[in-house]
Design an enzyme around this catalytic site. Structure first.
Site, short mmCIF file in Angstrom:
data_model
loop_
_atom_site.label_atom_id
_atom_site.label_comp_id
_atom_site.label_asym_id
_atom_site.label_seq_id
_atom_site.Cartn_x
_atom_site.Cartn_y
_atom_site.Cartn_z
N TYR A 106 -1.65 5.71 -3.91
CA TYR A 106 -2.16 5.26 -5.58
C TYR A 106 -3.64 5.64 -5.37
CZ TYR A 106 -4.33 2.08 -8.83
OH TYR A 106 -5.33 1.59 -9.77
N ASP B 298 -9.45 -0.12 -6.73
CA ASP B 298 -10.18 0.39 -7.48
C ASP B 298 -10.35 -0.04 -8.95
OD1 ASP B 298 -7.95 1.06 -8.93
OD2 ASP B 298 -8.26 3.12 -9.24
N ASP C 84 -1.17 -3.60 -8.14
CA ASP C 84 -1.34 -3.35 -9.73
C ASP C 84 -3.01 -4.11 -9.83
OD1 ASP C 84 0.74 -2.18 -9.15
OD2 ASP C 84 2.26 -3.31 -9.18
C1 LIG Z 1 -0.82 0.03 -7.47
S1 LIG Z 1 0.64 -0.14 -6.58
C2 LIG Z 1 -0.18 0.71 -4.96
C3 LIG Z 1 1.26 0.96 -4.31
C4 LIG Z 1 0.18 1.58 -2.60
N1 LIG Z 1 -0.29 -0.17 -1.49
C5 LIG Z 1 -0.44 2.22 -2.84
O1 LIG Z 1 -1.48 2.14 -2.53
O2 LIG Z 1 0.08 3.70 -2.96
C6 LIG Z 1 1.14 -1.26 -6.55
C7 LIG Z 1 2.07 -1.49 -5.58
O3 LIG Z 1 2.68 -3.32 -5.92
C8 LIG Z 1 4.39 -3.50 -5.68
N2 LIG Z 1 3.82 -4.75 -6.34
C9 LIG Z 1 3.51 -5.68 -7.09
N3 LIG Z 1 3.90 -6.91 -7.53
C10 LIG Z 1 4.27 -6.73 -5.51
C11 LIG Z 1 4.55 -7.94 -5.01
N4 LIG Z 1 4.81 -9.16 -5.51
N5 LIG Z 1 5.95 -7.48 -3.78
C12 LIG Z 1 5.89 -6.51 -3.17
N6 LIG Z 1 4.68 -5.59 -3.73
C13 LIG Z 1 4.45 -5.63 -4.92
C14 LIG Z 1 4.75 -2.33 -6.65
O4 LIG Z 1 5.73 -2.18 -6.84
C15 LIG Z 1 3.49 -1.15 -6.65
O5 LIG Z 1 4.18 -0.66 -5.95
#
Ligand SMILES: C[S@@+](CC[C@H](N)C(=O)[O-])C[C@H]1O[C@@H](n2cnc3c(N)ncnc32)[C@H](O)[C@@H]1O
Length: 143
Positions: free
Chosen positions: A108, A68, A32
């Protein structure tokens, strides 16, 4: 596939439970971005998580990072450089727009393209051998 395990909680807890030098690779794909300045402390990449990743990756182990958001790339490069535990191959910055070998866009990334964010940055960091004290200790409490 029989060799996949899912961990549906905060990844930092998973890292903290791992033995030193126990991983070959870590993929951090589009964490994120938290674009607002006041929210940046929520980013997954922090001094503490970088130290944990350095601790659990074996020497020559690899951290793959994709984003990105250029500011998140700069943020990550700065944190990893400060840790001293990771190296980038020569030319990696110039070639950061080239996806990893065998890359298949994540959900994503597909969404980002559909929304007009045309480019991503891909970095391959190698755990070096120059800071063994990071591998032994980490920075988080309880280590
Ligand atoms: C922008 S999305 C990208 C998801 C995937 N990697 C993709 O590229 O499609 C970021 C993901 O990271 C997860 N996330 C955020 N902080 C996290 C943490 N501390 N541990 C595990 N997952 C986390 C969120 O729930 C979200 O699903």
């Amino acid at each position: 596939m029989a060799n996949i395990a899912l961990y549906a909680d905060d990844a930092i807890k998973l890292l903290m439970g791992l033995e030193p030098a126990s991983l070959d690779e870590i993929f951090l794909l589009y964490p994120d971005p938290w674009p607002k300045t006041r929210h940046r402390k929520r980013r997954f990449i922090s001094t503490a998580t970088v130290a944990e990743m350095a601790r659990v990756l074996r020497p020559e182990g690899v951290l793959y990072f994709a984003t990105d958001i250029k500011n998140y790339a700069d943020w990550t490069l700065a944190h990893l450089a400060r840790s001293g535990a990771f190296d980038l191959a020569p030319g990696a910055l110039e070639q950061a727009h080239i996806p990893f070998k065998g890359w298949r866009p994540t959900r994503y990334e597909q969404k980002a393209r559909a929304e007009g964010r045309a480019t991503s940055l891909y970095f391959t960091f190698t755990r070096n051998r120059t800071k063994p004290e990071v591998a032994e200790q980490g920075l988080l409490p309880g280590k």
